[in-house]
Scaffold this motif. Sequence first.
Motif, PDB file in Angstrom:
ATOM      1  N   PRO A  39     -12.888   8.769   0.262  1.00 31.50           N
ATOM      2  CA  PRO A  39     -11.796   8.735  -0.717  1.00 31.50           C
ATOM      3  C   PRO A  39     -12.064   9.609  -1.939  1.00 31.50           C
ATOM      4  O   PRO A  39     -11.136  10.212  -2.477  1.00 31.50           O
TER       5      PRO A  39
ATOM      6  N   LEU B   4     -12.452   0.683  10.902  1.00 32.20           N
ATOM      7  CA  LEU B   4     -11.933   2.051  10.776  1.00 32.20           C
ATOM      8  C   LEU B   4     -12.902   2.992  10.075  1.00 32.20           C
ATOM      9  O   LEU B   4     -12.492   3.900   9.357  1.00 32.20           O
TER      10      LEU B   4
ATOM     11  N   ILE C 213      -3.219   2.586  -3.646  1.00 28.47           N
ATOM     12  CA  ILE C 213      -3.984   1.381  -3.331  1.00 28.47           C
ATOM     13  C   ILE C 213      -4.521   1.488  -1.915  1.00 28.47           C
ATOM     14  O   ILE C 213      -3.772   1.749  -0.984  1.00 28.47           O
ATOM     15  N   SER C 214      -5.799   1.317  -1.756  1.00 35.38           N
ATOM     16  CA  SER C 214      -6.342   1.387  -0.400  1.00 35.38           C
ATOM     17  C   SER C 214      -6.506  -0.008   0.187  1.00 35.38           C
ATOM     18  O   SER C 214      -6.400  -1.006  -0.506  1.00 35.38           O
ATOM     19  N   TYR C 215      -6.746  -0.035   1.478  1.00 34.76           N
ATOM     20  CA  TYR C 215      -6.871  -1.336   2.109  1.00 34.76           C
ATOM     21  C   TYR C 215      -7.948  -1.328   3.168  1.00 34.76           C
ATOM     22  O   TYR C 215      -8.526  -0.297   3.508  1.00 34.76           O
TER      23      TYR C 215
ATOM     24  N   SER D  10       0.823  -1.213   0.000  1.00 37.05           N
ATOM     25  CA  SER D  10       0.000   0.000   0.000  1.00 37.05           C
ATOM     26  C   SER D  10       0.859   1.266   0.000  1.00 37.05           C
ATOM     27  O   SER D  10       0.327   2.363  -0.113  1.00 37.05           O
ATOM     28  N   GLY D  11       2.173   1.103   0.145  1.00 37.23           N
ATOM     29  CA  GLY D  11       3.054   2.264   0.068  1.00 37.23           C
ATOM     30  C   GLY D  11       3.302   2.952   1.399  1.00 37.23           C
ATOM     31  O   GLY D  11       3.987   3.958   1.452  1.00 37.23           O
ATOM     32  N   ILE D  12       2.715   2.412   2.469  1.00 33.77           N
ATOM     33  CA  ILE D  12       2.938   3.018   3.782  1.00 33.77           C
ATOM     34  C   ILE D  12       4.396   2.794   4.218  1.00 33.77           C
ATOM     35  O   ILE D  12       5.026   3.688   4.765  1.00 33.77           O
TER      36      ILE D  12
ATOM     37  N   SER E 255     -12.012   3.775  -3.194  1.00 31.18           N
ATOM     38  CA  SER E 255     -10.700   4.418  -3.188  1.00 31.18           C
ATOM     39  C   SER E 255      -9.694   3.614  -3.985  1.00 31.18           C
ATOM     40  O   SER E 255      -8.556   4.012  -4.151  1.00 31.18           O
TER      41      SER E 255
ATOM     42  N   PRO F 146       2.190   6.047  -0.904  1.00 30.60           N
ATOM     43  CA  PRO F 146       0.809   5.756  -0.510  1.00 30.60           C
ATOM     44  C   PRO F 146      -0.170   6.576  -1.340  1.00 30.60           C
ATOM     45  O   PRO F 146       0.216   7.549  -1.968  1.00 30.60           O
ATOM     46  N   GLY F 147      -1.434   6.175  -1.324  1.00 29.52           N
ATOM     47  CA  GLY F 147      -2.447   6.950  -2.027  1.00 29.52           C
ATOM     48  C   GLY F 147      -2.928   6.283  -3.303  1.00 29.52           C
ATOM     49  O   GLY F 147      -3.871   6.732  -3.926  1.00 29.52           O
TER      50      GLY F 147
ATOM     51  N   LEU G 202      -8.932  -3.282   6.962  1.00 30.13           N
ATOM     52  CA  LEU G 202      -8.385  -4.098   8.044  1.00 30.13           C
ATOM     53  C   LEU G 202      -9.499  -4.827   8.778  1.00 30.13           C
ATOM     54  O   LEU G 202     -10.675  -4.643   8.517  1.00 30.13           O
TER      55      LEU G 202
END
Lengths: 259, 247
Positions: free
Chosen positions: B96, B82, B74-76, B50-52, B147, B71-72, B78
């Motif tokens: 998004p 959230l 691909i979203s995810y 996800s680029g985090i 997103s 980041p920004g 959990l």
Amino acid sequence: MTKKLQNTTSKTAPLLALAALVLIWYFVCDREIIPAYMLPSPLKVINAFKDNFGVMMKQATVTLQEACYGLLIGIMIAFVIASLMDRFDFLYKALYPLLVVSQTIPTIAIAPLLVLWMGFGMAPKITLVVLTTFFPIAIGLLNGYKSVDNDSINLMRAMGAKRYQIFRYIKIPNALTDFFSGLKISAAYAIVGAVVSEWVGGFEGLGVYMTRVKKAYAFDKMFAVIIFISAISLLLMALVTVLERVSTPWNQKNLNKKR
Amino acid sequence: MEILKAEKINKSFGEKHVLKDVSLSLNEGEIISLLGVSGSGKTTLFNVLSGIYTPDSGKVYLKDKDITGKPGEISYMLQKDLLFPYRKVIDNVCLPLILSGTKKKEARKIAAPLFKTFGLEGTELQYPSQLSGGMRQRAALLRTYLSSHGVALLDEPFSALDTITKSSIHKWYLDVMNEINLSTVFITHDIDEAILLSDRIYILSGAPGTITTEIKIDVPKPRDKDFNLTEEFLNYKRQIVNILHLS
């Protein structure tokens, strides 16, 4: 049903306690256990309250103005400082201890200084209100900002959020509840701050009125104005509660009320 | 067509080598699972995709665009949904879109028809706290879908749900996936779930984590609701259990 019952008890209990206190007070005066010139009977206080209501209202407009301007400026300063402290960690580390220490300075000690610096007008009053109100609000906001969990922030980043978007969409709404807790305390401080400030030097306002009746040894009027000040503080706090309910409709207790 | 690709990802935290030469690919419209015991680096890999996190070496490509450490894109989603408690369900889902500059009104218009597809009709103007756990996960998936640029990462999204809710949400999930085009990387430690939902399964094991095996689940979709009771299913399961035990 039980909940309703509990609610009624929690509302009646303090009222009963208050009634008992007033009764004891009445009894003490009636039997002249304490001489009347030192402690006026509740009936006399009620009469003084009625007779002087108009005068007190007139003085209160001045005091309320000082309190409200001070509170508004306090909110703005708190918002700017708390937001900057949240954004820049070094500011947080540098200022947080100073803010806490600043709260140990007694209001009553700075009030005369402010009068000396700024004169007898509204400026020193408003300044004192700002000084006393901004701290609880700033702390509330800071706690609210900091309580956003990291997973939420990471998710926002993964969704492509910029820093200001995280602030606007996550941090601010998340801080609202804490902000209002702080504001409620500050609202009460604001009135007290304004009164104290008038007390030490000024031409109008409830504080000035208090010094005047004190000098006349009009104890019944003293008590009446004390009750009056409590009442407007409570009103202001109630106003904040209403404001909170309107601006945080998602809170569980507010949702339940709607249903 | 390959939509997401990870090449030889390595990631360490201090002395601890967490991922070693992990490569995987995701084709358009495919659901793949990353299956592994806890501690095999699943979630770290996920954060890299996800680029985090930026990997120490290796690259991540989205449709041939290098998105390593960015980041920004691909979203995810959990295990924790959230959803933000202070936004109505529809505004959570729209977030998004709003973040990428769409006006609130427009965003709501885009999201509204999807509520039916996701089985969320009627919840639009409620707050997340008024929804059940299963519904919240549905809303979170819808947000992830909105997103995503066609790719979603799901990290044990259903593991907090009870068994009954879970099996009904699996069915729902496969139904929804039939209607929308979403290529998905699914992280799980639930073998049944992986076989049931995936086209391919990557098994991640060891410390540092590496991909030891890739298994293709050769059963056409939509899969029968009794698929998890068939001999075929059990064979896959036996195979996976053996691999996980050996390593």
